[in-house]
Design a protein around this motif. Structure first.
Motif, mmCIF file in Angstrom:
data_model
loop_
_atom_site.group_PDB
_atom_site.id
_atom_site.type_symbol
_atom_site.label_atom_id
_atom_site.label_comp_id
_atom_site.label_asym_id
_atom_site.label_seq_id
_atom_site.Cartn_x
_atom_site.Cartn_y
_atom_site.Cartn_z
ATOM 1 N N THR A 68 0.836 -1.197 0.000
ATOM 2 C CA THR A 68 0.000 0.000 0.000
ATOM 3 C C THR A 68 0.871 1.247 0.000
ATOM 4 O O THR A 68 0.588 2.216 -0.719
ATOM 5 C CB THR A 68 -0.955 -0.017 1.204
ATOM 6 N N THR A 83 -8.412 1.397 -0.135
ATOM 7 C CA THR A 83 -7.648 0.837 -1.253
ATOM 8 C C THR A 83 -8.578 0.495 -2.411
ATOM 9 O O THR A 83 -8.266 0.764 -3.576
ATOM 10 C CB THR A 83 -6.853 -0.400 -0.800
ATOM 11 N N GLN A 100 -4.866 6.079 -0.781
ATOM 12 C CA GLN A 100 -3.768 5.146 -0.504
ATOM 13 C C GLN A 100 -2.948 5.589 0.695
ATOM 14 O O GLN A 100 -2.518 4.751 1.495
ATOM 15 C CB GLN A 100 -2.869 4.993 -1.730
#
Length: 166
Positions: A16, A93, A145
């Motif tokens: 991530t 996400t 993100q």
């Protein structure tokens, strides 16, 4: 099982962070730099980078891998205090992926489909690309993100704190 849970959470956090970093580089360096170029340079450089980033390493491991490992970390930690943080990170996400697929990728693909910058009306193609829209939605996915990365970092902290308690 605990080792796999922690490993999946750690991998989710790292992937991530990687994706957040890529989006942030687009927002802070790549797109502002390209904005200062002529139309032909913009189209040539942007499409070359877009073709390069569409690869198994980034798409498979980074882009989709972040979502998969976040889901796995959540499933393996259903009874953990970190689950709410992981769940929200997953949603953020997923939002980033949806924005990418619904906005950024179609704009990228339309520019690539226009053809060779040496033979097309580069001014018209750049105008149709809509840099402002692309940059705005890139910021959306950047911040989703970054938020996901922060939440997964907090989940790692909570996981470590739980492991340290007797």
């Amino acid at each position: 099982m605990n080792g796999l849970r922690v490993t999946s959470l750690l991998v989710a956090t790292m992937l991530t962070g990687l994706v957040a970093g890529v989006y942030a580089i687009y927002a802070n360096a790549f797109m502002p730099g390209l904005a200062k170029t002529d139309d032909k340079t913009f189209i040539s450089a942007f499409t070359a980078v877009d073709r390069a980033i569409v690869n198994p390493l980034f798409l498979g491991l980074g882009f989709f891998g972040a979502l998969v490992f976040t889901a796995l970390a959540g499933l393996l930690g259903l009874k953990e205090k970190s689950l709410p943080w992981i769940a929200v990170a997953f949603v953020l996400t997923l939002i980033g992926i949806i924005v990418t697929m619904a906005v950024n990728v179609p704009l990228n693909d339309a520019m690539k489909a226009a053809g060779d910058p040496n033979t097309i009306d580069v001014h018209a193609v750049r105008a149709a690309f809509d840099e402002s829209k692309w940059r705005t939605y890139n910021l959306v996915r950047t911040w989703t993100q970054i938020g996901s990365f922060a939440l997964l970092g907090w989940a790692l902290y909570l996981t470590g704190k739980s492991a340290a308690q007797p």
